[in-house]
Design a protein around this motif. Sequence first.
Motif, PDB file in Angstrom:
ATOM      1  N   LEU A  53       0.855  -1.182   0.000  1.00 21.00           N
ATOM      2  CA  LEU A  53       0.000   0.000   0.000  1.00 21.00           C
ATOM      3  C   LEU A  53       0.895   1.237   0.000  1.00 21.00           C
ATOM      4  CD1 LEU A  53      -2.962   0.916   0.166  1.00 21.00           C
ATOM      5  CD2 LEU A  53      -2.693   0.991   2.635  1.00 21.00           C
ATOM      6  N   PRO A  54       0.802   2.079  -1.021  1.00 24.52           N
ATOM      7  CA  PRO A  54       1.678   3.253  -1.069  1.00 24.52           C
ATOM      8  C   PRO A  54       1.314   4.271   0.012  1.00 24.52           C
ATOM      9  CG  PRO A  54       0.062   3.351  -2.833  1.00 24.52           C
ATOM     10  CD  PRO A  54      -0.109   2.017  -2.160  1.00 24.52           C
ATOM     11  N   GLY A  55       2.316   4.991   0.463  1.00 24.21           N
ATOM     12  CA  GLY A  55       2.079   6.062   1.417  1.00 24.21           C
ATOM     13  C   GLY A  55       1.416   7.254   0.742  1.00 24.21           C
ATOM     14  N   THR A  56       0.966   8.190   1.539  1.00 22.20           N
ATOM     15  CA  THR A  56       0.267   9.364   1.019  1.00 22.20           C
ATOM     16  C   THR A  56       1.151  10.148   0.053  1.00 22.20           C
ATOM     17  OG1 THR A  56      -0.943   9.497   3.091  1.00 22.20           O
ATOM     18  CG2 THR A  56      -1.029  11.420   1.669  1.00 22.20           C
ATOM     19  N   GLY A  57       2.401  10.350   0.414  1.00 28.61           N
ATOM     20  CA  GLY A  57       3.312  11.090  -0.466  1.00 28.61           C
ATOM     21  C   GLY A  57       3.491  10.396  -1.805  1.00 28.61           C
ATOM     22  N   THR A  58       3.633   9.081  -1.769  1.00 31.90           N
ATOM     23  CA  THR A  58       3.778   8.310  -3.006  1.00 31.90           C
ATOM     24  C   THR A  58       2.516   8.405  -3.849  1.00 31.90           C
ATOM     25  OG1 THR A  58       5.338   6.792  -1.964  1.00 31.90           O
ATOM     26  CG2 THR A  58       4.250   6.009  -3.960  1.00 31.90           C
ATOM     27  N   LEU A  59       1.351   8.358  -3.202  1.00 30.75           N
ATOM     28  CA  LEU A  59       0.093   8.480  -3.941  1.00 30.75           C
ATOM     29  C   LEU A  59       0.018   9.807  -4.690  1.00 30.75           C
ATOM     30  CD1 LEU A  59      -2.627   7.000  -1.577  1.00 30.75           C
ATOM     31  CD2 LEU A  59      -2.036   6.217  -3.866  1.00 30.75           C
ATOM     32  N   PHE A  60       0.405  10.881  -4.033  1.00 31.57           N
ATOM     33  CA  PHE A  60       0.352  12.186  -4.688  1.00 31.57           C
ATOM     34  C   PHE A  60       1.379  12.282  -5.815  1.00 31.57           C
ATOM     35  CE2 PHE A  60      -2.168  13.248  -0.994  1.00 31.57           C
ATOM     36  CZ  PHE A  60      -3.170  14.001  -1.579  1.00 31.57           C
ATOM     37  N   LYS A  61       2.553  11.657  -5.638  1.00 32.46           N
ATOM     38  CA  LYS A  61       3.545  11.630  -6.717  1.00 32.46           C
ATOM     39  C   LYS A  61       3.021  10.817  -7.895  1.00 32.46           C
ATOM     40  CE  LYS A  61       7.590  12.139  -3.762  1.00 32.46           C
ATOM     41  NZ  LYS A  61       8.792  11.461  -3.225  1.00 32.46           N
ATOM     42  N   LEU A  62       2.350   9.687  -7.599  1.00 34.35           N
ATOM     43  CA  LEU A  62       1.762   8.867  -8.663  1.00 34.35           C
ATOM     44  C   LEU A  62       0.718   9.670  -9.433  1.00 34.35           C
ATOM     45  CD1 LEU A  62       1.367   5.496  -6.750  1.00 34.35           C
ATOM     46  CD2 LEU A  62       2.728   5.837  -8.825  1.00 34.35           C
ATOM     47  N   GLY A  63      -0.139  10.364  -8.702  1.00 32.36           N
ATOM     48  CA  GLY A  63      -1.167  11.171  -9.345  1.00 32.36           C
ATOM     49  C   GLY A  63      -0.580  12.226 -10.266  1.00 32.36           C
ATOM     50  N   LYS A  64       0.471  12.875  -9.795  1.00 29.05           N
ATOM     51  CA  LYS A  64       1.112  13.916 -10.601  1.00 29.05           C
ATOM     52  C   LYS A  64       1.792  13.314 -11.832  1.00 29.05           C
ATOM     53  CE  LYS A  64       4.232  17.815 -10.388  1.00 29.05           C
ATOM     54  NZ  LYS A  64       5.040  18.686  -9.573  1.00 29.05           N
ATOM     55  N   ALA A  65       2.532  12.230 -11.647  1.00 28.48           N
ATOM     56  CA  ALA A  65       3.247  11.604 -12.764  1.00 28.48           C
ATOM     57  C   ALA A  65       2.282  11.043 -13.809  1.00 28.48           C
ATOM     58  CB  ALA A  65       4.161  10.490 -12.247  1.00 28.48           C
ATOM     59  N   LEU A  66       1.102  10.601 -13.360  1.00 27.48           N
ATOM     60  CA  LEU A  66       0.140   9.991 -14.275  1.00 27.48           C
ATOM     61  C   LEU A  66      -0.945  10.964 -14.729  1.00 27.48           C
ATOM     62  CD1 LEU A  66      -0.215   6.580 -12.409  1.00 27.48           C
ATOM     63  CD2 LEU A  66       1.065   7.034 -14.523  1.00 27.48           C
ATOM     64  N   ASP A  67      -0.823  12.229 -14.316  1.00 23.60           N
ATOM     65  CA  ASP A  67      -1.831  13.248 -14.647  1.00 23.60           C
ATOM     66  C   ASP A  67      -3.238  12.762 -14.278  1.00 23.60           C
ATOM     67  OD1 ASP A  67       0.042  15.055 -15.699  1.00 23.60           O
ATOM     68  OD2 ASP A  67      -0.019  14.065 -17.651  1.00 23.60           O
ATOM     69  N   THR A  68      -3.352  12.188 -13.087  1.00 19.51           N
ATOM     70  CA  THR A  68      -4.607  11.619 -12.622  1.00 19.51           C
ATOM     71  C   THR A  68      -4.899  12.120 -11.219  1.00 19.51           C
ATOM     72  OG1 THR A  68      -4.154   9.611 -13.885  1.00 19.51           O
ATOM     73  CG2 THR A  68      -5.802   9.435 -12.153  1.00 19.51           C
ATOM     74  N   PRO A  69      -6.103  12.643 -10.978  1.00 14.41           N
ATOM     75  CA  PRO A  69      -6.447  13.033  -9.607  1.00 14.41           C
ATOM     76  C   PRO A  69      -6.353  11.822  -8.679  1.00 14.41           C
ATOM     77  CG  PRO A  69      -8.092  13.839 -11.168  1.00 14.41           C
ATOM     78  CD  PRO A  69      -7.188  12.913 -11.924  1.00 14.41           C
ATOM     79  N   VAL A  70      -5.779  12.008  -7.521  1.00 14.90           N
ATOM     80  CA  VAL A  70      -5.544  10.917  -6.580  1.00 14.90           C
ATOM     81  C   VAL A  70      -6.839  10.189  -6.221  1.00 14.90           C
ATOM     82  CG1 VAL A  70      -4.668  10.361  -4.278  1.00 14.90           C
ATOM     83  CG2 VAL A  70      -3.487  12.034  -5.682  1.00 14.90           C
ATOM     84  N   ASN A  71      -7.942  10.913  -6.143  1.00 14.95           N
ATOM     85  CA  ASN A  71      -9.190  10.254  -5.747  1.00 14.95           C
ATOM     86  C   ASN A  71      -9.636   9.197  -6.754  1.00 14.95           C
ATOM     87  OD1 ASN A  71      -9.933  12.211  -7.664  1.00 14.95           O
ATOM     88  ND2 ASN A  71     -11.972  12.423  -6.790  1.00 14.95           N
ATOM     89  N   ARG A  72      -9.114   9.230  -7.966  1.00 12.79           N
ATOM     90  CA  ARG A  72      -9.475   8.204  -8.964  1.00 12.79           C
ATOM     91  C   ARG A  72      -8.835   6.853  -8.663  1.00 12.79           C
ATOM     92  NH1 ARG A  72      -9.805  11.457 -14.300  1.00 12.79           N
ATOM     93  NH2 ARG A  72     -11.672  12.664 -13.824  1.00 12.79           N
ATOM     94  N   PHE A  73      -7.839   6.831  -7.790  1.00 10.17           N
ATOM     95  CA  PHE A  73      -7.210   5.563  -7.418  1.00 10.17           C
ATOM     96  C   PHE A  73      -8.062   4.789  -6.410  1.00 10.17           C
ATOM     97  CE2 PHE A  73      -2.964   7.874  -8.170  1.00 10.17           C
ATOM     98  CZ  PHE A  73      -2.968   7.542  -9.518  1.00 10.17           C
ATOM     99  N   PHE A  74      -8.988   5.483  -5.764  1.00 12.41           N
ATOM    100  CA  PHE A  74      -9.791   4.865  -4.710  1.00 12.41           C
ATOM    101  C   PHE A  74     -11.137   4.407  -5.247  1.00 12.41           C
ATOM    102  CE2 PHE A  74      -6.775   7.524  -2.520  1.00 12.41           C
ATOM    103  CZ  PHE A  74      -6.369   6.695  -1.487  1.00 12.41           C
ATOM    104  N   PRO A  75     -11.744   3.404  -4.586  1.00 19.41           N
ATOM    105  CA  PRO A  75     -13.086   2.957  -4.995  1.00 19.41           C
ATOM    106  C   PRO A  75     -14.079   4.115  -4.942  1.00 19.41           C
ATOM    107  CG  PRO A  75     -12.147   1.446  -3.401  1.00 19.41           C
ATOM    108  CD  PRO A  75     -11.224   2.636  -3.472  1.00 19.41           C
ATOM    109  N   GLU A  76     -15.076   4.050  -5.800  1.00 20.91           N
ATOM    110  CA  GLU A  76     -16.087   5.112  -5.891  1.00 20.91           C
ATOM    111  C   GLU A  76     -16.886   5.200  -4.590  1.00 20.91           C
ATOM    112  OE1 GLU A  76     -17.685   8.300  -7.740  1.00 20.91           O
ATOM    113  OE2 GLU A  76     -16.044   7.080  -8.465  1.00 20.91           O
ATOM    114  N   THR A  77     -16.941   6.373  -4.043  1.00 17.39           N
ATOM    115  CA  THR A  77     -17.724   6.633  -2.836  1.00 17.39           C
ATOM    116  C   THR A  77     -18.485   7.930  -3.058  1.00 17.39           C
ATOM    117  OG1 THR A  77     -15.982   7.933  -1.786  1.00 17.39           O
ATOM    118  CG2 THR A  77     -15.988   5.565  -1.319  1.00 17.39           C
ATOM    119  N   VAL A  78     -19.429   8.203  -2.200  1.00 18.83           N
ATOM    120  CA  VAL A  78     -20.180   9.455  -2.313  1.00 18.83           C
ATOM    121  C   VAL A  78     -19.246  10.658  -2.246  1.00 18.83           C
ATOM    122  CG1 VAL A  78     -21.929  10.903  -1.230  1.00 18.83           C
ATOM    123  CG2 VAL A  78     -22.327   8.457  -1.501  1.00 18.83           C
ATOM    124  N   PRO A  79     -18.317  10.733  -1.269  1.00 23.04           N
ATOM    125  CA  PRO A  79     -17.414  11.901  -1.256  1.00 23.04           C
ATOM    126  C   PRO A  79     -16.600  12.042  -2.532  1.00 23.04           C
ATOM    127  CG  PRO A  79     -17.368  10.823   0.855  1.00 23.04           C
ATOM    128  CD  PRO A  79     -18.156   9.920  -0.079  1.00 23.04           C
TER     129      PRO A  79
END
Length: 112
Positions: A53-79
Amino acid sequence: MDLGGMNFEKYKFELGARIMKARLKKGMTQDQLAKAIGRSQPAITQIESGKSLPGTGTLFKLGKALDTPVNRFFPETVPNRVLGTTIFGLLWVRIRHWWYRRKRNKSAEEES
């Protein structure tokens, strides 16, 4: 362990699958992604396979490198649907990630 109706191992696998899908959509290899975020290629393999499980910092780096909002990595929820990439949505991602890591650490301590 069950986290809000979702098995933790399934959660890790889905998170990794979403990261891999974003990487493939971007046309990147695991090695290219690893270099872009300052990690090793085996670390990317572990994340994408759901073994790590990546850490928060790694998740944000992944999002930036992949031009993808971090919330798209998580299962769909109301928030996720309501808040999206607003500051509240990003805060929700951080809180949720912290909660899952906390639960994982507690379960690991109980197994010891």
